[in-house]
Design an enzyme around this catalytic site. Structure first.
Site, PDB file in Angstrom:
ATOM      1  N   ARG A 169     -15.541  -2.146 111.352  1.00  0.00           N
ATOM      2  CA  ARG A 169     -14.295  -2.605 111.980  1.00  0.00           C
ATOM      3  C   ARG A 169     -14.367  -4.098 112.301  1.00  0.00           C
ATOM      4  O   ARG A 169     -13.913  -4.552 113.349  1.00  0.00           O
ATOM      5  CB  ARG A 169     -13.994  -1.800 113.253  1.00  0.00           C
ATOM      6  CG  ARG A 169     -13.904  -0.301 113.040  1.00  0.00           C
ATOM      7  CD  ARG A 169     -12.761   0.075 112.096  1.00  0.00           C
ATOM      8  NE  ARG A 169     -12.763   1.523 111.884  1.00  0.00           N
ATOM      9  CZ  ARG A 169     -13.385   2.132 110.877  1.00  0.00           C
ATOM     10  NH1 ARG A 169     -14.032   1.409 109.969  1.00  0.00           N
ATOM     11  NH2 ARG A 169     -13.348   3.437 110.749  1.00  0.00           N
ATOM     12  N   SER A 243      -6.990   5.740 116.563  1.00  0.00           N
ATOM     13  CA  SER A 243      -8.270   5.775 117.282  1.00  0.00           C
ATOM     14  C   SER A 243      -8.395   4.535 118.169  1.00  0.00           C
ATOM     15  O   SER A 243      -8.351   3.414 117.671  1.00  0.00           O
ATOM     16  CB  SER A 243      -9.432   5.821 116.285  1.00  0.00           C
ATOM     17  OG  SER A 243      -9.363   6.990 115.496  1.00  0.00           O
ATOM     18  N   GLU A 339     -10.877  -0.487 119.803  1.00  0.00           N
ATOM     19  CA  GLU A 339     -10.506  -1.017 118.481  1.00  0.00           C
ATOM     20  C   GLU A 339      -9.332  -1.990 118.561  1.00  0.00           C
ATOM     21  O   GLU A 339      -9.364  -3.038 117.933  1.00  0.00           O
ATOM     22  CB  GLU A 339     -10.162   0.125 117.517  1.00  0.00           C
ATOM     23  CG  GLU A 339     -11.371   0.834 116.931  1.00  0.00           C
ATOM     24  CD  GLU A 339     -11.023   1.629 115.681  1.00  0.00           C
ATOM     25  OE1 GLU A 339     -10.087   1.224 114.974  1.00  0.00           O
ATOM     26  OE2 GLU A 339     -11.692   2.632 115.412  1.00  0.00           O
TER      27      GLU A 339
END
Length: 343
Positions: A169, A243, A339
């Site tokens: 990520r 998420s 995130e």
């Protein structure tokens, strides 16, 4: 395009432009359909002096307050097959295209390779910034190159996989090129000798239930879409950013200690010294699934997803996230990292 022709709007609500549905406002807003808009922007000293937020689908964003700068909303469109060699078919999509729409387009062309990344919200331009991933595939596995506009130098950059410095990520766009390079389009190398990636338990189980023993790309895409639809809320109905936390990567010794305490700990080996833990499992074991703090909550079907239950502010969702982080750290000694980008 001249400076005076820049279609800048002021005091613009961003509610419809972020998947959490947070009602925050931008001081200035500029739709960007082509690189000429960015070139003209560089010539406007007053606009260039403002803080900038590049917005695609708004699916990886938590607006905790109004944004007092300039929002650049990437709206370029276009998808094409650009070439082929012995091993790969090359495809390109503009930054403003829907990621899921692009994946569906590749499948319609008879091209496999991106099917495991079906139904991930957001735009094509945002995908490499986050190095999106799901069900055994990351964007970097299919990435070829991208073009980005360097606002500092006024140049178009072409970056290959190495130059993008992809991580979990993560990418160079969160570091050296942050607030500087704006993705224009992204190219992918899709394998001509396609091999199914159905090793992820949920995917293999879904295919088995349908009696599919030799899946094609479309079969896997449909399985992934069904799984994500079952586990994740539709942002059009319940505000969310998918998420919310990254799956933490921890030293093997910590994973082993936790496994001794919790026999059903969900973990995946990264290398000899590290394991990735399932953040959703950690959050669930802290009792947060389905719980709420004010108008912010944790989704009933997936503890990794924070939701706007109606009228929540970004600050409320941030407070909920902090409470979850504190509980997971206290119970497991693991620090969760969000995130989404907090603005």
């Amino acid at each position: 395009m001249t400076m005076s022709s820049l279609p800048v709007q002021h005091a613009v609500s961003l509610r419809a432009l972020n998947t959490f549905g947070i009602d925050a406002q931008a001081h200035a807003y500029l739709p960007v359909e082509a690189v000429e808009t960015l070139q003209a922007l560089r010539a406007d000293a007053s606009l260039m002096s403002l803080p900038r937020l590049v917005l695609g689908g708004g699916s990886n964003l938590l607006l905790t307050q109004d944004f007092g700068g300039l929002v650049l909303h990437m709206q370029g469109r276009g998808m094409a097959i650009t070439g082929q060699d012995e091993d790969f078919t090359y495809v390109r999509a503009a930054a403003g295209e829907s990621w899921h729409g692009f994946v569906q387009w590749t499948l319609a062309q008879g091209l496999g390779g991106l099917e495991n990344l079906s139904l991930i919200p957001g735009s094509v331009g945002a995908a490499p910034i986050q190095n999106i991933g799901a069900y055994g595939i990351e964007l970097k596995d299919r990435f070829h190159s991208l073009r980005a506009f360097d606002l500092e130098r006024g140049e178009i950059l072409t970056l290959d996989r190495e130059a993008c410095r992809f991580g979990y990520r993560d990418s160079v766009f969160k570091h050296a090129l942050r607030d500087r390079a704006i993705v224009l389009d992204v190219s992918f190398a899709l394998p001509r000798r396609w091999i199914a990636n159905a090793n992820y338990a949920d995917v293999s189980q879904a295919l088995e239930q349908q009696g599919i023993t030799a899946p094609g790309p479309r079969d896997i895409a449909e399985a992934v879409i069904a799984i994500r639809t079952r586990k994740l809320p539709d942002p059009a109905r319940i505000g969310n950013a998918g998420s919310f936390f990254k799956n933490p990567i921890v030293p093997a010794r910590l994973r082993d200690r936790l496994l001794a305490q919790y026999a059903n700990l969900v973990s995946y080996r990264v290398d000899d010294d590290h394991y990735k833990l399932a953040a959703g499992w950690l959050i669930d074991r802290c009792g947060w699934k389905g719980k709420s703090m004010g108008r912010a909550g944790v989704y009933e079907q997936q503890a990794l997803v924070l939701v706007n239950r109606g009228g929540a502010s970004g600050a409320e969702i941030a407070r909920l996230a902090k409470a979850i982080q504190d509980d997971v750290l206290e119970k497991f000694g693991v620090q969760l990292e969000p995130e989404p980008v907090f603005i």
